[in-house]
Design a protein around this motif. Structure first.
Motif, PDB file in Angstrom:
ATOM      1  N   VAL A   5       0.772  -1.276   0.174  1.00  0.00           N
ATOM      2  CA  VAL A   5      -0.009   0.026   0.074  1.00  0.00           C
ATOM      3  C   VAL A   5       0.818   1.054  -0.019  1.00  0.00           C
ATOM      4  N   LEU A   6       0.646   2.163  -0.802  1.00  0.00           N
ATOM      5  CA  LEU A   6       1.385   3.294  -0.977  1.00  0.00           C
ATOM      6  C   LEU A   6       1.046   4.167   0.337  1.00  0.00           C
ATOM      7  N   ARG A   7       2.181   4.761   0.839  1.00  0.00           N
ATOM      8  CA  ARG A   7       1.977   5.606   2.104  1.00  0.00           C
ATOM      9  C   ARG A   7       2.248   7.387   1.655  1.00  0.00           C
ATOM     10  N   ASP A   8       1.209   7.884   2.022  1.00  0.00           N
ATOM     11  CA  ASP A   8       1.413   9.370   2.129  1.00  0.00           C
ATOM     12  C   ASP A   8       2.032   9.901   3.325  1.00  0.00           C
ATOM     13  N   THR A   9       3.112  10.397   3.632  1.00  0.00           N
ATOM     14  CA  THR A   9       3.995  10.899   4.631  1.00  0.00           C
ATOM     15  C   THR A   9       3.796  12.260   5.056  1.00  0.00           C
ATOM     16  N   VAL A  10       3.105  12.469   6.480  1.00  0.00           N
ATOM     17  CA  VAL A  10       3.086  13.765   6.881  1.00  0.00           C
ATOM     18  C   VAL A  10       4.665  14.287   7.569  1.00  0.00           C
ATOM     19  N   VAL A  11       4.869  15.340   7.084  1.00  0.00           N
ATOM     20  CA  VAL A  11       6.238  15.991   7.513  1.00  0.00           C
ATOM     21  C   VAL A  11       5.892  17.054   8.607  1.00  0.00           C
ATOM     22  N   PHE A  12       6.589  16.980   9.662  1.00  0.00           N
ATOM     23  CA  PHE A  12       6.748  18.062  10.454  1.00  0.00           C
ATOM     24  C   PHE A  12       7.939  18.595  10.974  1.00  0.00           C
ATOM     25  N   SER A  13       8.182  19.719  11.470  1.00  0.00           N
ATOM     26  CA  SER A  13       9.683  20.165  11.982  1.00  0.00           C
ATOM     27  C   SER A  13       9.521  21.232  13.095  1.00  0.00           C
ATOM     28  N   ILE A  14      10.638  21.202  13.841  1.00  0.00           N
ATOM     29  CA  ILE A  14      10.721  22.317  14.829  1.00  0.00           C
ATOM     30  C   ILE A  14      12.024  22.920  14.272  1.00  0.00           C
ATOM     31  N   ILE A  15      12.113  24.355  14.310  1.00  0.00           N
ATOM     32  CA  ILE A  15      13.277  24.958  13.935  1.00  0.00           C
ATOM     33  C   ILE A  15      13.686  25.798  15.081  1.00  0.00           C
ATOM     34  N   ARG A  16      15.041  26.184  14.845  1.00  0.00           N
ATOM     35  CA  ARG A  16      15.942  26.503  16.022  1.00  0.00           C
ATOM     36  C   ARG A  16      15.248  27.616  16.856  1.00  0.00           C
ATOM     37  N   SER A  17      14.599  28.637  16.087  1.00  0.00           N
ATOM     38  CA  SER A  17      13.996  29.659  16.793  1.00  0.00           C
ATOM     39  C   SER A  17      12.665  29.467  17.543  1.00  0.00           C
ATOM     40  N   GLU A  18      12.206  28.121  17.157  1.00  0.00           N
ATOM     41  CA  GLU A  18      10.916  27.578  18.058  1.00  0.00           C
ATOM     42  C   GLU A  18      11.281  26.804  19.359  1.00  0.00           C
ATOM     43  N   TRP A  19      12.572  26.469  19.240  1.00  0.00           N
ATOM     44  CA  TRP A  19      12.868  25.564  20.274  1.00  0.00           C
ATOM     45  C   TRP A  19      12.706  25.961  21.619  1.00  0.00           C
ATOM     46  N   PRO A  20      12.785  27.306  22.150  1.00  0.00           N
ATOM     47  CA  PRO A  20      12.486  27.829  23.506  1.00  0.00           C
ATOM     48  C   PRO A  20      11.180  27.682  23.825  1.00  0.00           C
ATOM     49  N   ALA A  21      10.305  27.720  22.840  1.00  0.00           N
ATOM     50  CA  ALA A  21       8.862  27.512  23.072  1.00  0.00           C
ATOM     51  C   ALA A  21       8.223  26.279  23.436  1.00  0.00           C
ATOM     52  N   VAL A  22       9.014  25.433  22.337  1.00  0.00           N
ATOM     53  CA  VAL A  22       8.498  24.078  22.566  1.00  0.00           C
ATOM     54  C   VAL A  22       9.038  23.422  23.772  1.00  0.00           C
ATOM     55  N   ARG A  23      10.476  23.839  24.328  1.00  0.00           N
ATOM     56  CA  ARG A  23      10.964  23.413  25.715  1.00  0.00           C
ATOM     57  C   ARG A  23       9.912  23.876  26.788  1.00  0.00           C
ATOM     58  N   ALA A  24       9.554  24.951  26.608  1.00  0.00           N
ATOM     59  CA  ALA A  24       8.955  25.589  27.843  1.00  0.00           C
ATOM     60  C   ALA A  24       7.421  24.545  27.986  1.00  0.00           C
ATOM     61  N   ASN A  25       6.970  24.494  26.571  1.00  0.00           N
ATOM     62  CA  ASN A  25       5.533  23.727  26.760  1.00  0.00           C
ATOM     63  C   ASN A  25       5.858  22.074  27.046  1.00  0.00           C
ATOM     64  N   LEU A  26       6.940  21.545  26.696  1.00  0.00           N
ATOM     65  CA  LEU A  26       7.441  20.021  27.144  1.00  0.00           C
ATOM     66  C   LEU A  26       7.490  20.172  28.799  1.00  0.00           C
ATOM     67  N   ASN A  27       8.157  21.132  29.092  1.00  0.00           N
ATOM     68  CA  ASN A  27       8.599  21.166  30.830  1.00  0.00           C
ATOM     69  C   ASN A  27       7.059  21.429  31.387  1.00  0.00           C
ATOM     70  N   TYR A  28       6.470  22.135  30.935  1.00  0.00           N
ATOM     71  CA  TYR A  28       5.057  22.550  31.556  1.00  0.00           C
ATOM     72  C   TYR A  28       4.242  21.160  31.717  1.00  0.00           C
ATOM     73  N   ARG A  29       4.276  20.459  30.374  1.00  0.00           N
ATOM     74  CA  ARG A  29       3.409  19.254  30.380  1.00  0.00           C
ATOM     75  C   ARG A  29       4.073  18.207  31.416  1.00  0.00           C
ATOM     76  N   LEU A  30       5.259  17.993  31.476  1.00  0.00           N
ATOM     77  CA  LEU A  30       6.152  17.207  32.602  1.00  0.00           C
ATOM     78  C   LEU A  30       5.749  17.699  33.969  1.00  0.00           C
ATOM     79  N   ASP A  31       5.714  19.018  34.283  1.00  0.00           N
ATOM     80  CA  ASP A  31       5.261  19.299  35.653  1.00  0.00           C
ATOM     81  C   ASP A  31       4.010  19.188  36.070  1.00  0.00           C
ATOM     82  N   ARG A  32       3.057  19.026  35.200  1.00  0.00           N
ATOM     83  CA  ARG A  32       1.644  18.783  35.300  1.00  0.00           C
ATOM     84  C   ARG A  32       1.415  17.358  35.468  1.00  0.00           C
TER      85      ARG A  32
END
Length: 196
Positions: free
Chosen positions: A169-196
């Motif tokens: 079966v042919l696969r359609d692949t969904v591509v996501f990324s995080i770029i360097r300028s987004e990393w501080p917000a992503v890190r804060a989000n992940l730390n927030y989720r871990l603290d909860r």
């Protein structure tokens, strides 16, 4: 010869990521049995009898292509509960992909996964000085797509008829990324989720 991604162990409160070796075969096979993960048609998890070939392929990618496969260990129990990998390594452009990720059913949607992604992203951006980290998943893997978006990754697009699956079966692949300028917000989000 120096490599961009050298073998490393990443340790958190909930998870430890260690370099994958052939000695992890039996434990990985047991982890895949938890939920019979190899039966999911839209992703690839090795069946217990194919775990050795899965590891051999991962180690070959490490040796030839600069990938870094990990065994995922539950830090509370010491059990191996899955695998993940840095791969599609593009050292010249400081990009890599995190993927080939799967977990035993009992640890899915737990702090273990959140912390594993935090450790992998922190190492990529803070230690390897990556410019971008990519994630890819099958279009039909809605749980994976939701989990990747929840990290804070942005969808870049869909590669149509990107791969031929093991069932043809042919696969359609969904591509996501995080770029360097987004990393501080992503890190804060992940730390927030871990603290909860």
């Amino acid at each position: 010869m120096s490599r961009w991604i050298e073998p490393v162990t990443l340790q958190g409160e909930h998870v430890r990521l260690v370099p994958l070796t052939a000695e992890h075969e039996a434990a990985l096979a047991a982890a895949a049995r938890d939920g019979e993960l190899w039966k999911l048609w839209y992703t690839f998890v090795p069946s217990p009898d194919k775990t050795r070939a899965y590891i051999d392929t991962a180690l070959d990618m490490r040796d030839r292509l600069g990938a870094h496969p990990f065994a995922v260990i539950d830090a509370k129990t010491g059990d191996i509960v899955g695998s993940t990998r840095y791969f599609n390594v593009d050292e010249a452009n400081r990009r890599l992909e995190i993927g080939h990720t799967w977990y035993a059913k009992r640890v899915q949607k737990t702090a273990l996964n959140t912390e594993a992604k935090l450790l992998l992203l922190a190492h990529a951006f803070d230690k390897l000085d990556a410019i971008a980290v990519e994630f890819r998943t099958h279009f039909m893997n809605h749980a994976s797509r939701t989990a990747i978006a929840r990290l804070g990754a942005k969808q870049d697009g869909i590669l149509r008829n990107h791969q031929v699956g093991r069932d043809g079966v042919l696969r359609d692949t969904v591509v996501f990324s995080i770029i360097r300028s987004e990393w501080p917000a992503v890190r804060a989000n992940l730390n927030y989720r871990l603290d909860r």
